[in-house]
Design a protein around this motif. Structure first.
Motif, PDB file in Angstrom:
ATOM      1  N   VAL A 176      36.913  45.363 135.573  1.00 23.97           N
ATOM      2  CA  VAL A 176      36.038  46.007 134.590  1.00 23.97           C
ATOM      3  C   VAL A 176      34.610  46.104 135.137  1.00 23.97           C
ATOM      4  CG1 VAL A 176      35.003  45.747 132.295  1.00 23.97           C
ATOM      5  CG2 VAL A 176      37.426  45.312 132.609  1.00 23.97           C
ATOM      6  N   LEU A 177      34.189  45.060 135.877  1.00 20.75           N
ATOM      7  CA  LEU A 177      32.850  45.036 136.456  1.00 20.75           C
ATOM      8  C   LEU A 177      32.748  45.879 137.729  1.00 20.75           C
ATOM      9  CD1 LEU A 177      32.088  41.223 136.015  1.00 20.75           C
ATOM     10  CD2 LEU A 177      31.141  43.100 134.668  1.00 20.75           C
ATOM     11  N   GLY A 178      33.868  46.492 138.107  1.00 23.86           N
ATOM     12  CA  GLY A 178      33.825  47.424 139.233  1.00 23.86           C
ATOM     13  C   GLY A 178      34.075  46.823 140.601  1.00 23.86           C
ATOM     14  N   THR A 179      34.540  45.554 140.656  1.00 20.54           N
ATOM     15  CA  THR A 179      34.891  44.969 141.956  1.00 20.54           C
ATOM     16  C   THR A 179      36.299  44.390 141.883  1.00 20.54           C
ATOM     17  OG1 THR A 179      33.953  42.815 141.363  1.00 20.54           O
ATOM     18  CG2 THR A 179      32.506  44.327 142.523  1.00 20.54           C
ATOM     19  N   PRO A 180      37.328  45.210 142.133  1.00 22.35           N
ATOM     20  CA  PRO A 180      38.708  44.731 142.062  1.00 22.35           C
ATOM     21  C   PRO A 180      38.915  43.463 142.892  1.00 22.35           C
ATOM     22  CG  PRO A 180      38.686  47.095 142.388  1.00 22.35           C
ATOM     23  CD  PRO A 180      37.258  46.640 142.490  1.00 22.35           C
ATOM     24  N   PHE A 181      39.731  42.570 142.362  1.00 23.94           N
ATOM     25  CA  PHE A 181      40.009  41.314 143.037  1.00 23.94           C
ATOM     26  C   PHE A 181      41.517  41.191 143.154  1.00 23.94           C
ATOM     27  CE2 PHE A 181      39.373  36.403 142.710  1.00 23.94           C
ATOM     28  CZ  PHE A 181      39.868  36.275 143.985  1.00 23.94           C
ATOM     29  N   ASP A 182      42.003  41.291 144.372  1.00 21.76           N
ATOM     30  CA  ASP A 182      43.436  41.184 144.588  1.00 21.76           C
ATOM     31  C   ASP A 182      43.696  40.022 145.525  1.00 21.76           C
ATOM     32  OD1 ASP A 182      46.055  41.396 145.224  1.00 21.76           O
ATOM     33  OD2 ASP A 182      46.001  43.480 145.864  1.00 21.76           O
ATOM     34  N   VAL A 183      44.392  39.027 145.050  1.00 19.57           N
ATOM     35  CA  VAL A 183      44.694  37.861 145.866  1.00 19.57           C
ATOM     36  C   VAL A 183      45.648  38.277 146.990  1.00 19.57           C
ATOM     37  CG1 VAL A 183      46.703  36.920 144.628  1.00 19.57           C
ATOM     38  CG2 VAL A 183      45.045  35.390 145.617  1.00 19.57           C
ATOM     39  N   GLY A 184      45.423  37.704 148.193  1.00 19.96           N
ATOM     40  CA  GLY A 184      46.149  38.155 149.382  1.00 19.96           C
ATOM     41  C   GLY A 184      47.645  37.895 149.363  1.00 19.96           C
ATOM     42  N   GLY A 185      48.086  37.087 148.416  1.00 20.07           N
ATOM     43  CA  GLY A 185      49.511  36.777 148.323  1.00 20.07           C
ATOM     44  C   GLY A 185      50.381  38.005 148.171  1.00 20.07           C
ATOM     45  N   PHE A 186      49.851  39.025 147.475  1.00 17.73           N
ATOM     46  CA  PHE A 186      50.588  40.275 147.295  1.00 17.73           C
ATOM     47  C   PHE A 186      49.578  41.414 147.219  1.00 17.73           C
ATOM     48  CE2 PHE A 186      52.672  43.782 145.312  1.00 17.73           C
ATOM     49  CZ  PHE A 186      54.047  43.633 145.446  1.00 17.73           C
ATOM     50  N   GLN A 187      49.425  42.142 148.307  1.00 18.63           N
ATOM     51  CA  GLN A 187      48.542  43.310 148.338  1.00 18.63           C
ATOM     52  C   GLN A 187      49.320  44.490 148.893  1.00 18.63           C
ATOM     53  OE1 GLN A 187      44.930  42.782 150.618  1.00 18.63           O
ATOM     54  NE2 GLN A 187      43.912  41.626 149.014  1.00 18.63           N
ATOM     55  N   LEU A 188      49.599  45.451 148.037  1.00 19.80           N
ATOM     56  CA  LEU A 188      50.274  46.666 148.494  1.00 19.80           C
ATOM     57  C   LEU A 188      49.236  47.768 148.677  1.00 19.80           C
ATOM     58  CD1 LEU A 188      52.922  48.269 149.080  1.00 19.80           C
ATOM     59  CD2 LEU A 188      52.923  48.897 146.670  1.00 19.80           C
ATOM     60  N   TRP A 189      49.008  48.148 149.921  1.00 22.99           N
ATOM     61  CA  TRP A 189      47.957  49.110 150.265  1.00 22.99           C
ATOM     62  C   TRP A 189      48.513  50.467 150.638  1.00 22.99           C
ATOM     63  CZ3 TRP A 189      42.664  48.692 150.366  1.00 22.99           C
ATOM     64  CH2 TRP A 189      42.108  47.416 150.244  1.00 22.99           C
ATOM     65  N   ASN A 190      47.755  51.494 150.283  1.00 19.62           N
ATOM     66  CA  ASN A 190      47.914  52.777 150.939  1.00 19.62           C
ATOM     67  C   ASN A 190      47.305  52.582 152.332  1.00 19.62           C
ATOM     68  OD1 ASN A 190      46.859  55.296 152.031  1.00 19.62           O
ATOM     69  ND2 ASN A 190      47.489  56.226 150.110  1.00 19.62           N
ATOM     70  N   THR A 191      48.084  52.765 153.374  1.00 21.75           N
ATOM     71  CA  THR A 191      47.647  52.420 154.739  1.00 21.75           C
ATOM     72  C   THR A 191      46.377  53.166 155.137  1.00 21.75           C
ATOM     73  OG1 THR A 191      49.987  52.115 155.289  1.00 21.75           O
ATOM     74  CG2 THR A 191      48.441  52.140 157.123  1.00 21.75           C
ATOM     75  N   GLU A 192      46.311  54.440 154.765  1.00 20.79           N
ATOM     76  CA  GLU A 192      45.147  55.262 155.121  1.00 20.79           C
ATOM     77  C   GLU A 192      43.863  54.700 154.491  1.00 20.79           C
ATOM     78  OE1 GLU A 192      43.878  59.889 154.594  1.00 20.79           O
ATOM     79  OE2 GLU A 192      46.040  59.477 154.575  1.00 20.79           O
ATOM     80  N   THR A 193      43.939  54.339 153.220  1.00 20.49           N
ATOM     81  CA  THR A 193      42.786  53.754 152.522  1.00 20.49           C
ATOM     82  C   THR A 193      42.399  52.419 153.148  1.00 20.49           C
ATOM     83  OG1 THR A 193      43.581  54.740 150.478  1.00 20.49           O
ATOM     84  CG2 THR A 193      41.887  53.051 150.257  1.00 20.49           C
ATOM     85  N   TYR A 194      43.415  51.621 153.458  1.00 23.95           N
ATOM     86  CA  TYR A 194      43.188  50.316 154.087  1.00 23.95           C
ATOM     87  C   TYR A 194      42.337  50.462 155.357  1.00 23.95           C
ATOM     88  CZ  TYR A 194      44.375  46.353 157.129  1.00 23.95           C
ATOM     89  OH  TYR A 194      44.318  45.299 158.010  1.00 23.95           O
ATOM     90  N   TRP A 195      42.664  51.457 156.179  1.00 25.69           N
ATOM     91  CA  TRP A 195      41.891  51.659 157.412  1.00 25.69           C
ATOM     92  C   TRP A 195      40.549  52.301 157.135  1.00 25.69           C
ATOM     93  CZ3 TRP A 195      42.750  48.616 161.063  1.00 25.69           C
ATOM     94  CH2 TRP A 195      44.036  48.216 161.411  1.00 25.69           C
TER      95      TRP A 195
END
Length: 240
Positions: A147-166
């Motif tokens: 909500v505050l605009g800084t997503p927090f995703d714990v590294g235990g499960f992170q599913l990324w769009n590869t292009e965005t990740y890079w």
């Protein structure tokens, strides 16, 4: 073949950093094999184990599950380094960073998370009594940070769009601590999804090792220091 068009193998690669995880990592991979449409998916284990037992468990996983998964073992490091090393080999449009102590007990989790087509997708975790409430508090913190605009995703499960990740730079190997938060907060909140699905289990060992108050304190500190890259380059006693 029809199997390949239905399989997730062209869309997804899984990267698991590990060090001396023993049977825990074996169990993690066993649960991956039960995911729907997982046939042929590549799993990259970025490993720095120095105990023989753990190395044997990895070899056993490679042998036991080779008819389902393509398991590659590469040199790892601290989690950020391990994840970076693994991600450099990814050629699929999506990459799932999974920790070795995560068990995906719901067989549809990966497929469901992929269906959102977001830049970053995560899930809530469950653990054993007496630590369950900690994760529910964590869910609130995660929701709030979104909500505050800084997503927090714990590294235990992170599913990324590869292009965005890079695009946002990938994992920074210099980061020894909260590197999962450091990278996930760079995603636009609109492209971040928390899939509220049951069935992602992890043991309470992190809380047992460090104590709950320590974990919460450091989480708040990470948030306060979110724009201070130097903060993430020290391990703050996490690996002691």
């Amino acid at each position: 073949t029809t199997m390949n068009t239905r399989s997730l193998s062209r869309r997804l690669t899984i990267v698991i950093p590990s060090k001396n995880e023993g049977i825990i990592l074996y169990n993690c991979i066993q649960y991956i094999t039960r995911q729907t449409r997982i046939d042929g998916v590549r799993v990259i284990i970025a490993d720095v184990s120095d105990d023989n037992d753990s190395i044997l468990w990895i070899k056993k996983a490679q042998a036991d599950f080779k008819h389902i998964l393509k398991i590659t073992v590469i040199e790892g490091g601290y989690p950020a380094q391990g994840r970076l090393n693994g991600s450099q080999l990814v050629i699929t449009p999506y990459v799932l960073f999974l920790d070795a102590d995560i068990l995906l007990t719901n067989p549809k989790i990966i497929e469901e998370c992929l269906s959102y087509r977001k830049d970053l997708v995560t899930v809530p975790f469950s653990t054993d009594y007496p630590y369950r409430w900690v994760f529910r508090m964590f869910d609130m913190f995660q929701w709030l940070s979104s909500v505050l605009g800084t997503p927090f995703d714990v590294g235990g499960f992170q599913l990324w769009n590869t292009e965005t990740y890079w695009k946002i730079g990938g994992y920074n190997p210099e980061e020894l601590f909260a590197e999962d938060y450091s990278i996930s907060q760079k995603v636009a909140p609109v492209d971040f999804k928390i899939n509220r699905v049951q069935g992602t289990y992890t043991s309470g060992r992190r809380f047992e090792n460090k104590g709950i108050m320590w974990m919460f304190r450091i989480m708040i500190k990470s948030y306060i220091n979110r724009n201070n890259p130097e903060f993430f380059k020290h391990h703050h006693g996490y690996w002691d």
